[in-house]
Design an enzyme around this catalytic site. Structure first.
Site, short mmCIF file in Angstrom:
data_model
loop_
_atom_site.label_atom_id
_atom_site.label_comp_id
_atom_site.label_asym_id
_atom_site.label_seq_id
_atom_site.Cartn_x
_atom_site.Cartn_y
_atom_site.Cartn_z
N SER A 64 26.92 -22.12 -13.08
CA SER A 64 28.67 -21.96 -13.71
C SER A 64 29.25 -21.41 -13.05
CB SER A 64 28.95 -22.33 -14.76
OG SER A 64 30.13 -21.82 -16.06
N TYR A 73 25.74 -16.81 -22.59
CA TYR A 73 25.82 -17.32 -21.59
C TYR A 73 26.38 -17.15 -19.96
CZ TYR A 73 27.77 -21.86 -18.68
OH TYR A 73 27.48 -23.04 -18.35
#
Length: 288
Positions: free
Chosen positions: A152, A165
């Site tokens: 990501s 995350y």
């Protein structure tokens, strides 16, 4: 076709980016093992692949459980006889992440629990480890192949409310670099894609929500590039397909000599920016 004769396992393939990649990879000749924790979503992805003339099977697995990942790989080998591509795509956002988008409530960092940490760690990082580990024997027997992970943009820069995350995705990047060194001797390439824009709202929606099939930007309403925060100004919004095409490149022989790379995709210049903006019409760089 770029993946003619290849067999790919794609985790988290029941919706969003995983579903889009399943359809694209199949259209390029690959046979797809659609792996998802939700069997109904996996079955729907298979249906979409078959409707476009491709071949796929639906498999149910929680990637945070090593034995379930191993079972999914074994089922793929039983059905298709080999494995060429392991795409460890499954991921979840940490609790309280991006509440304005998800429609939920913000959770302060100090209120996150060990269970919150173990959950996101298990899916996002352990899930990549388990997927790679389960795939390696089959890839070695095949004379080589590709392991691809979904990282990501949050592994490079900070986003509000998703520190857990971000940490797991940064861990994915380190795992990819390490495995590229360790597995290269077997002809196995290991890379990751780090999407920025053009990803699915399903990622932030509750389990069981209808599959959107479009990006955040596409569902936000009429596209106006002039008000988009993306530095690159195009006449259309970024899409899941934009990211899937980058994944296809990394999974195919077009990237035969690329390994250990974490490639930001559908970035449009976003990651080139710093947090502090300087006014363009001021004479001094210190003027804001």
């Amino acid at each position: 076709m770029k993946l003619e004769g290849k067999v790919a396992v794609i985790t988290g393939a029941g919706s969003g980016f995983g579903r889009q990649c399943s359809q694209l990879f199949a259209s390029e000749g690959a046979k797809i093992a659609v792996v998802d924790i939700d069997p109904d979503r996996a079955a729907q992805t298979v249906k979409l692949v078959e409707e476009q003339g491709g071949t796929a099977i639906a498999l149910t697995a929680d990637v945070a459980v090593e034995s379930q990942v191993q079972t999914a790989v074994a089922a793929t080998l039983e059905e298709f006889g080999k494995l060429d591509i392991m795409f460890a795509n499954a991921g979840i956002v940490s609790r309280g992440g991006v509440p304005s988008v998800a429609g939920g409530e913000q959770v302060d960092f100090q209120d996150l629990t060990d269970a919150d940490w173990q959950h996101v760690l298990g899916v996002n990082l352990s899930g990549v480890f388990y997927s790679a580990k389960a795939a390696v024997p089959a890839l070695r027997a095949n004379g080589g192949g590709t392991i691809l992970a979904t990282s990501s943009a949050a592994s490079f820069v900070a986003y509000h409310n998703i520190a857990l995350y971000s940490a797991t995705k940064a861990g994915v990047n380190g795992l990819v670099r390490g495995l590229s060194l360790d597995l290269g001797k077997y002809g196995i390439r290991v890379n990751a894609i780090a999407p920025t824009h053009g990803m699915s709202p399903n990622f932030l929606m509750p389990a069981g929500s209808p599959v959107v099939g479009q990006s955040y930007e596409q569902v936000a309403g009429p596209w106006d590039a002039s008000v988009s925060p993306i530095p690159l100004k195009l006449e259309r919004p970024p899409s899941l397909v934009d990211n899937a095409k980058v994944a296809l490149f990394l999974a195919s022989d077009d990237s035969a000599y690329i390994s250990g790379l974490v490639l930001p995709s559908t970035d449009g210049g976003t990651l080139s920016r710093v947090g502090m903006w300087f006014a363009e019409d001021k004479g001094s760089p210190g003027d804001l």
